[in-house]
Design a protein around this motif. Structure first.
Motif: not given
Length: 416
Positions: A220, A217-218, A284, A212
């Motif tokens: 998925k 952050e954008t 996550t 992750k």
């Protein structure tokens, strides 16, 4: 006929493992995985329209010390995405047991599980890696990668044994492969799924938050662990076969320095190699796909030959219809342990579960268990549909099957 031959070959592979173990006089070959690592339906019988994907080695990895047990470069198989999936990625970590002492690691480095010299030059992509919408409805057009497993510690070791020329570099392999894939376009991923089977399923838990962290952050990002929920359970003789073996893996391969501090600050390193002590602290979103009576654990951890020297469990092990009531209770107790291990994990709405009451192992790799007309189901949903519903937030998935023998959709493994 095809399915019958597959079962014959799977039994033959088990026989080879047993012979190797007895001839060498040690039980540690428990660390080697059984089916489907030796034989699976598509590997033995690739169809006319099979997708064969070539092996890519990472030469630059050697200079970073990111090498297999024998010092050869690690590798992966990549099939490019297309259309709407061109910027989405599935990374699948290969399984294949562990090596827990010098003897088993020396043996392992002469196989595809310890050296890229012995890896297949092409692999057939099926199940979650298939490029056909009829076989893999949600991920068929993504970039799909199978990362080869050649370190023997779930991509988590760090160290070496100079006398025996063994390199325990699982963590460096992980980093080198991720760096390579980012340079191949994964850095632009809109969506990414880290998955893995068995020892690779454990690795997907260990590395989920690291995965992750590679992305903005954008993006998925989620993780899937298939048959990776190994439990610290008593065997039929009251011993702890898997704990004893994991202790060797962790100590020999220097795994402790790469285990989550959230666990090692409270428990011993061996305990922190068990997923039951890790999953609740993974930040996550994660999906656990597991058979409640995981066939590898039944065969190699719960009822290994060393724990049943007189064969009192043999008939039950190979045919559940021949189990007595106390033996069935033993299996049900194991299922209860598994459900208890994921209780806190399941409280989070971001996490998913598919625990079916089968004697199976690794259900995302083979087409017949991932998505097919007669594939396993819980609540009338196949594995692939359940994983897809969870990943795309179509619905909450907490699929827990009723106890054995209620499920008639299982594709149970044949044990010896």
């Amino acid at each position: 006929m095809k399915w019958f031959l597959l079962r014959v070959l799977s039994l033959w592979s088990l026989a080879l493992i047993d012979m190797s173990r007895s001839e060498n006089g040690f039980e540690e070959l428990i660390a080697e995985e059984i089916y489907p690592s030796y034989f699976d339906e598509e590997a033995v019988f690739p169809g006319a329209n099979s997708l064969m994907v070539p092996l890519t080695l990472i030469p630059g990895a050697v200079s970073k010390g990111a090498v297999c047990l024998d010092g050869t470069p690690p590798g992966y198989h990549l099939h490019r995405g297309f259309g709407s999936g061109a910027n989405n990625w599935v990374i699948h970590l290969e399984g294949g047991g562990w090596c827990n002492n010098i003897r088993t690691c020396v043996f392992r480095k002469t196989t595809r599980r310890g050296s890229s010299k012995f890896m297949e030059k092409q692999l057939n992509f099926t199940g979650i890696l298939s490029n056909k919408p009829a076989e893999n409805p949600d991920f068929y057009n993504w970039n799909r990668v199978r990362v080869r497993y050649c370190d023997g510690a779930s991509f988590a070791g760090e160290g070496q044994d100079e006398v025996n020329q063994l390199y325990f570099r699982g963590q460096r392999i992980w980093s080198a492969v991720m760096e390579e894939l980012m340079s191949q376009g994964m850095q632009n991923a809109i969506q990414a799924l880290l998955s893995g089977c068995s020892a690779g399923g454990l690795a997907s838990i260990l590395h989920c938050d690291e995965f992750k962290a590679l992305f903005p952050e954008t993006t998925k990002v989620k993780c899937l662990s298939d048959a990776g929920l190994f439990l610290d359970s008593l065997n039929v003789a009251g011993g702890r076969t898997l704990r004893d073996m994991y202790a060797g893996v962790v100590t020999l391969q220097g795994v402790q320095k790469n285990l989550p501090s959230s666990c090692t600050s409270q428990k011993d390193p061996t305990s922190c190699f068990f997923p039951q002590n890790l999953v609740s602290n993974v930040k996550t979103p994660m999906f656990l796909l597991n058979a409640a009576y995981d066939a590898w654990q039944v065969d190699q951890s719960l009822i290994p030959s060393s724990a049943d020297p007189h064969g009192l469990w043999h008939d039950c092990k190979v045919d559940r219809l021949r189990c007595n009531s106390s033996q069935i209770k033993f299996f049900q107790d194991f299922r209860d342990q598994m459900l208890n291990a994921v209780k806190i994990f399941s409280w989070s709405n971001q996490n998913g579960l598919f625990i079916n009451s089968c004697f199976a192992h690794c259900q995302s790799e083979l087409q017949d268990t991932w998505y097919g007309n007669d594939s396993p189901r819980v609540g009338n949903k196949a594995v692939a549909v359940s994983v897809g519903d969870w990943f795309f937030d179509r619905s909450t998935v907490k699929a827990i099957d009723c106890p054995y023998p209620c499920d008639k959709t299982c594709h149970d493994m044949v044990l010896k």
